[in-house]
Design a protein around this motif. Structure first.
Motif, mmCIF file in Angstrom:
data_model
loop_
_atom_site.group_PDB
_atom_site.id
_atom_site.type_symbol
_atom_site.label_atom_id
_atom_site.label_comp_id
_atom_site.label_asym_id
_atom_site.label_seq_id
_atom_site.Cartn_x
_atom_site.Cartn_y
_atom_site.Cartn_z
ATOM 1 N N MET A 1 0.844 -0.997 0.449
ATOM 2 C CA MET A 1 0.180 -0.382 -0.082
ATOM 3 C C MET A 1 0.977 1.513 0.355
ATOM 4 N N MET A 2 0.828 2.156 -1.249
ATOM 5 C CA MET A 2 1.608 3.190 -0.603
ATOM 6 C C MET A 2 0.745 4.297 -0.651
ATOM 7 N N VAL A 3 1.386 5.284 0.250
ATOM 8 C CA VAL A 3 0.447 6.979 0.664
ATOM 9 C C VAL A 3 0.619 7.307 -0.638
ATOM 10 N N LEU A 4 -0.243 8.101 -0.524
ATOM 11 C CA LEU A 4 -0.304 9.691 -1.954
ATOM 12 C C LEU A 4 0.030 10.479 -0.689
ATOM 13 N N LEU A 5 1.489 11.352 -1.074
ATOM 14 C CA LEU A 5 1.121 12.752 -0.758
ATOM 15 C C LEU A 5 -0.213 13.302 -0.920
ATOM 16 N N ARG A 6 -1.163 13.271 -2.013
ATOM 17 C CA ARG A 6 -1.979 14.626 -1.727
ATOM 18 C C ARG A 6 -3.253 14.186 -1.446
ATOM 19 N N HIS A 7 -3.187 12.949 -0.926
ATOM 20 C CA HIS A 7 -4.313 12.037 0.198
ATOM 21 C C HIS A 7 -4.246 12.891 1.464
ATOM 22 N N LEU A 8 -2.319 13.276 1.887
ATOM 23 C CA LEU A 8 -2.048 13.653 3.085
ATOM 24 C C LEU A 8 -2.400 14.886 3.070
ATOM 25 N N LEU A 9 -2.122 15.752 2.035
ATOM 26 C CA LEU A 9 -2.307 17.000 1.664
ATOM 27 C C LEU A 9 -3.451 17.554 2.646
ATOM 28 N N GLY A 10 -4.804 16.653 1.539
ATOM 29 C CA GLY A 10 -5.952 16.855 1.772
ATOM 30 C C GLY A 10 -6.325 17.014 2.920
ATOM 31 N N ASP A 11 -5.775 16.095 3.589
ATOM 32 C CA ASP A 11 -5.999 15.359 5.252
ATOM 33 C C ASP A 11 -6.073 16.927 6.000
ATOM 34 N N VAL A 12 -4.625 17.344 5.835
ATOM 35 C CA VAL A 12 -4.412 18.410 6.989
ATOM 36 C C VAL A 12 -4.806 19.200 6.563
ATOM 37 N N LEU A 13 -4.865 19.649 5.030
ATOM 38 C CA LEU A 13 -5.486 21.401 4.929
ATOM 39 C C LEU A 13 -7.684 20.753 5.438
ATOM 40 N N ARG A 14 -8.018 20.071 5.197
ATOM 41 C CA ARG A 14 -9.106 19.240 5.932
ATOM 42 C C ARG A 14 -8.775 20.072 7.696
ATOM 43 N N ARG A 15 -8.425 19.009 7.556
ATOM 44 C CA ARG A 15 -8.487 19.065 9.710
ATOM 45 C C ARG A 15 -8.131 21.158 9.745
ATOM 46 N N LEU A 16 -7.296 21.166 9.155
ATOM 47 C CA LEU A 16 -6.859 22.718 9.646
ATOM 48 C C LEU A 16 -8.540 23.812 9.137
ATOM 49 N N ARG A 17 -9.485 23.639 8.080
ATOM 50 C CA ARG A 17 -10.456 24.221 7.978
ATOM 51 C C ARG A 17 -11.271 23.797 8.990
ATOM 52 N N GLN A 18 -11.577 22.808 9.384
ATOM 53 C CA GLN A 18 -12.563 22.061 10.482
ATOM 54 C C GLN A 18 -12.023 22.836 11.799
ATOM 55 N N ARG A 19 -10.860 22.995 11.834
ATOM 56 C CA ARG A 19 -10.506 23.283 13.639
ATOM 57 C C ARG A 19 -11.021 24.557 13.642
ATOM 58 N N GLN A 20 -11.163 25.750 12.373
ATOM 59 C CA GLN A 20 -11.142 26.720 12.575
ATOM 60 C C GLN A 20 -12.777 27.079 11.874
ATOM 61 N N GLY A 21 -13.033 25.904 11.924
ATOM 62 C CA GLY A 21 -14.626 26.130 12.540
ATOM 63 C C GLY A 21 -15.379 26.880 10.848
ATOM 64 N N ARG A 22 -14.785 27.060 9.390
ATOM 65 C CA ARG A 22 -14.893 27.219 8.762
ATOM 66 C C ARG A 22 -15.645 26.431 7.326
ATOM 67 N N THR A 23 -16.522 27.218 6.745
ATOM 68 C CA THR A 23 -16.882 25.892 5.593
ATOM 69 C C THR A 23 -15.635 25.819 4.195
ATOM 70 N N LEU A 24 -15.838 24.934 3.555
ATOM 71 C CA LEU A 24 -15.217 24.419 2.263
ATOM 72 C C LEU A 24 -15.388 26.053 1.721
ATOM 73 N N ARG B 1 -10.138 16.498 -0.701
ATOM 74 C CA ARG B 1 -10.220 14.423 -0.945
ATOM 75 C C ARG B 1 -9.587 13.706 -1.277
ATOM 76 N N GLY B 2 -8.220 14.456 -1.977
ATOM 77 C CA GLY B 2 -6.706 13.522 -2.277
ATOM 78 C C GLY B 2 -7.430 13.627 -3.625
ATOM 79 N N GLN B 3 -8.576 13.866 -4.264
ATOM 80 C CA GLN B 3 -8.544 13.856 -5.702
ATOM 81 C C GLN B 3 -7.453 14.904 -6.931
ATOM 82 N N LYS B 4 -7.899 16.006 -6.162
ATOM 83 C CA LYS B 4 -6.382 16.638 -7.721
ATOM 84 C C LYS B 4 -5.382 16.609 -6.113
ATOM 85 N N GLU B 5 -4.054 17.072 -7.260
ATOM 86 C CA GLU B 5 -2.768 17.635 -6.523
ATOM 87 C C GLU B 5 -2.450 19.168 -7.270
ATOM 88 N N ALA B 6 -2.656 19.467 -6.132
ATOM 89 C CA ALA B 6 -2.904 21.041 -6.419
ATOM 90 C C ALA B 6 -1.022 21.758 -6.237
#
Length: 118
Positions: free
Chosen positions: A1-24, A43-48
């Motif tokens: 199982m390979m971990v994709l960087l875009r999945h990790l990046l998406g998770d970190v960005l989502r957590r930061l946004r949610q911690r701030q109580g902000r919407t997409l 969601r790790g579906q696009k490379e930013a």
């Protein structure tokens, strides 16, 4: 199982946004990125791109270096877990003797060449 960087990046960005109580919608408007695209990044579906990441981080009020550091930490943990799983599976699966070049049940005693007269 390979971990994709875009999945990790998406998770970190989502957590930061949610911690701030902000919407997409709020973050996408502040970052000047479409809501759908930001959602796909989270969601790790696009490379930013680096420019897009910078805009998102600015909208979140978080330095890009902090986001990358969190992603790096998550990647290091995932690599350690993957290595542990690999070593467990290697240790639990004995290698057949034939693959090691060993005759598992020798039917005769190996002969040592006679070195007399050589």
């Amino acid at each position: 199982m390979m971990v994709l960087l875009r999945h990790l990046l998406g998770d970190v960005l989502r957590r930061l946004r949610q911690r701030q109580g902000r919407t997409l919608r709020e973050v996408s408007a502040d970052a000047r990125v479409s809501l759908g695209y930001l959602s796909e990044v989270e969601r790790g579906q696009k490379e930013a791109s680096s420019e897009l990441l910078s805009s998102i981080c600015t909208a979140l009020g978080v330095p890009l270096s902090q986001v990358l550091r969190e992603v790096s930490d998550q990647l290091a943990l995932a690599e350690l877990q993957e290595a542990a799983l690999l070593s467990d599976s290697v240790a639990s699966e004995p290698v057949p003797a034939q693959e090691l070049g060993i005759d598992p049940v020798p039917d005769r005693v190996p002969q040592v060449p006679d070195m007399v007269g050589v």
